[in-house]
Design an enzyme around this catalytic site. Sequence first.
Site, PDB file in Angstrom:
ATOM      1  N   GLN A 148      36.014  37.383  43.466  1.00 23.46           N
ATOM      2  CA  GLN A 148      35.460  38.003  42.438  1.00 23.46           C
ATOM      3  C   GLN A 148      33.893  37.549  42.252  1.00 23.46           C
ATOM      4  O   GLN A 148      33.656  36.517  42.003  1.00 23.46           O
ATOM      5  CB  GLN A 148      35.943  38.122  40.987  1.00 23.46           C
ATOM      6  CG  GLN A 148      35.365  39.157  40.079  1.00 23.46           C
ATOM      7  CD  GLN A 148      35.986  38.931  38.658  1.00 23.46           C
ATOM      8  OE1 GLN A 148      35.726  37.971  38.079  1.00 23.46           O
ATOM      9  NE2 GLN A 148      36.634  40.006  38.375  1.00 23.46           N
TER      10      GLN A 148
ATOM     11  N   TYR B  24      29.139  41.518  31.477  1.00 17.25           N
ATOM     12  CA  TYR B  24      28.249  40.756  32.098  1.00 17.25           C
ATOM     13  C   TYR B  24      27.142  41.775  32.503  1.00 17.25           C
ATOM     14  O   TYR B  24      27.136  42.890  32.259  1.00 17.25           O
ATOM     15  CB  TYR B  24      29.094  40.082  33.105  1.00 17.25           C
ATOM     16  CG  TYR B  24      30.142  39.021  32.732  1.00 17.25           C
ATOM     17  CD1 TYR B  24      29.311  37.979  31.580  1.00 17.25           C
ATOM     18  CD2 TYR B  24      31.393  39.068  32.607  1.00 17.25           C
ATOM     19  CE1 TYR B  24      30.378  37.112  31.182  1.00 17.25           C
ATOM     20  CE2 TYR B  24      32.258  38.255  31.888  1.00 17.25           C
ATOM     21  CZ  TYR B  24      31.648  37.208  31.366  1.00 17.25           C
ATOM     22  OH  TYR B  24      32.532  36.428  30.664  1.00 17.25           O
TER      23      TYR B  24
ATOM     24  N   ARG C 138      35.598  46.027  39.375  1.00 16.75           N
ATOM     25  CA  ARG C 138      36.178  45.766  38.068  1.00 16.75           C
ATOM     26  C   ARG C 138      35.251  46.449  37.167  1.00 16.75           C
ATOM     27  O   ARG C 138      34.159  46.159  36.930  1.00 16.75           O
ATOM     28  CB  ARG C 138      36.493  44.521  37.921  1.00 16.75           C
ATOM     29  CG  ARG C 138      37.467  44.356  36.683  1.00 16.75           C
ATOM     30  CD  ARG C 138      37.709  43.066  36.404  1.00 16.75           C
ATOM     31  NE  ARG C 138      39.215  42.786  35.881  1.00 16.75           N
ATOM     32  CZ  ARG C 138      39.628  41.924  35.224  1.00 16.75           C
ATOM     33  NH1 ARG C 138      38.976  41.205  34.549  1.00 16.75           N
ATOM     34  NH2 ARG C 138      40.772  41.974  34.715  1.00 16.75           N
TER      35      ARG C 138
ATOM     36  N   GLY D 286      47.560  38.211  34.058  1.00 17.20           N
ATOM     37  CA  GLY D 286      46.647  37.091  33.902  1.00 17.20           C
ATOM     38  C   GLY D 286      47.407  35.799  33.482  1.00 17.20           C
ATOM     39  O   GLY D 286      47.822  35.141  34.215  1.00 17.20           O
ATOM     40  N   ARG D 287      47.334  35.793  32.048  1.00  9.09           N
ATOM     41  CA  ARG D 287      47.873  34.592  31.587  1.00  9.09           C
ATOM     42  C   ARG D 287      49.367  34.282  31.985  1.00  9.09           C
ATOM     43  O   ARG D 287      49.451  32.906  32.024  1.00  9.09           O
ATOM     44  CB  ARG D 287      47.726  34.624  30.151  1.00  9.09           C
ATOM     45  CG  ARG D 287      46.473  34.876  29.506  1.00  9.09           C
ATOM     46  CD  ARG D 287      46.482  35.086  28.057  1.00  9.09           C
ATOM     47  NE  ARG D 287      44.973  35.701  27.608  1.00  9.09           N
ATOM     48  CZ  ARG D 287      44.891  35.956  26.499  1.00  9.09           C
ATOM     49  NH1 ARG D 287      45.527  36.152  25.577  1.00  9.09           N
ATOM     50  NH2 ARG D 287      43.404  36.475  26.193  1.00  9.09           N
TER      51      ARG D 287
END
Length: 375
Positions: free
Chosen positions: A104, A190, A237, A326-327
């Site tokens: 990424q 971002y 993304r 994810g987590r």
Amino acid sequence: MTTPTTPTLFAPTSLQGLPLANKVVMAPMTRARTSQPGNVPNVMMANYYAQRASAGLIITEATQISDDSQGYSFTPGVYTPEQVTGWQQVTRAVHAQGGRIFNQLWHVGRVSHPTFQNGKAPMAPSAIKPVETQVWIADEEGQGQMVDCIEPREMTQADIRRVVTDFARAARQAMAAGFDGVEIHGGNGYLIDQFLRTNSNVRNDAYGGSRDNRMRFLLEVVDAVIDAIGADKVGVRLAPFVTFKDMDCPDIVPIILESARHLQARNVAYLHLSEADWDDAPTIPLSFRQALRAVFTNTIIVAGRYDTGRAEQILTQGLADLVAFGRPFIANPDLVTRLKHQNPLAGLDPSTLFGGTEKGYSNYPTYSESSQLTV
């Protein structure tokens, strides 16, 4: 012992001709474990990713494309020879386990601090300070704190051209490092996301105002990366319903759908939908998912508090093709096996999420290992 199930989530598939062992994706997660100086990927990171290579696809933590694209301490880059060599250890380790891995790529824009900018203000589409937005700054020993972002400087058109070039160069470097492809980070507040949104982009030139203008930077980056490595190796993304980092824009959903239409026309490998994953997160309307599928027919990845049941449902509905976790991958290196066999999931240690050593990173046991420890 439960009987293994064989639902859609665990069936083999492919991504633009790249075989994937299953439809489980390891989502990108910042863990800040690089070697210093130089934000260089290391053996510890190689072990971490290799442990999780049973995922159909791994998407790495966000990676700097240049020396002024950083916003947090110890996050990796892919723009120096040392960083490329470091990433080669990671990709070799993952491929040795039969895994697939994309890198990424990000530029954080205004979500930064002069600490990462040689004492200068970060750059952004417009000189607008993000409210209640902080970055993590640590010393070489890993002792850090959250620090408020400052007002950025507005990017010139020369800045924009240079950053587009940096994305393309970073993509080529990622391929030299052995990655199977790259994901362009266009969400979560971002730089690319900042161009898309009216509350962070108030430019009056070709990169601001209309939707076509606000999409221009995203599409220029995508085109440059496609030219560098090929559309079949490029994912994007986007995060229309994520509003943290002061990113609440009333026009974001229409521009995301329009962007998706342009990305389909470019035949990118996938679109990765980053969904909010906190407890009171907004629900993504079914109408949006249907509209997204109507304009983007290549692979859609979804990420955000999915369990096996929700994953199977959205796959069966045809509204997604891969599901990212994810987590759960942090404390469960064997997450695919645990989900498939309905084994309980281990909990993570939140104090070890960012920075540090193998503890809370690459020392979490598999289910079989933890069962042996408790016998």
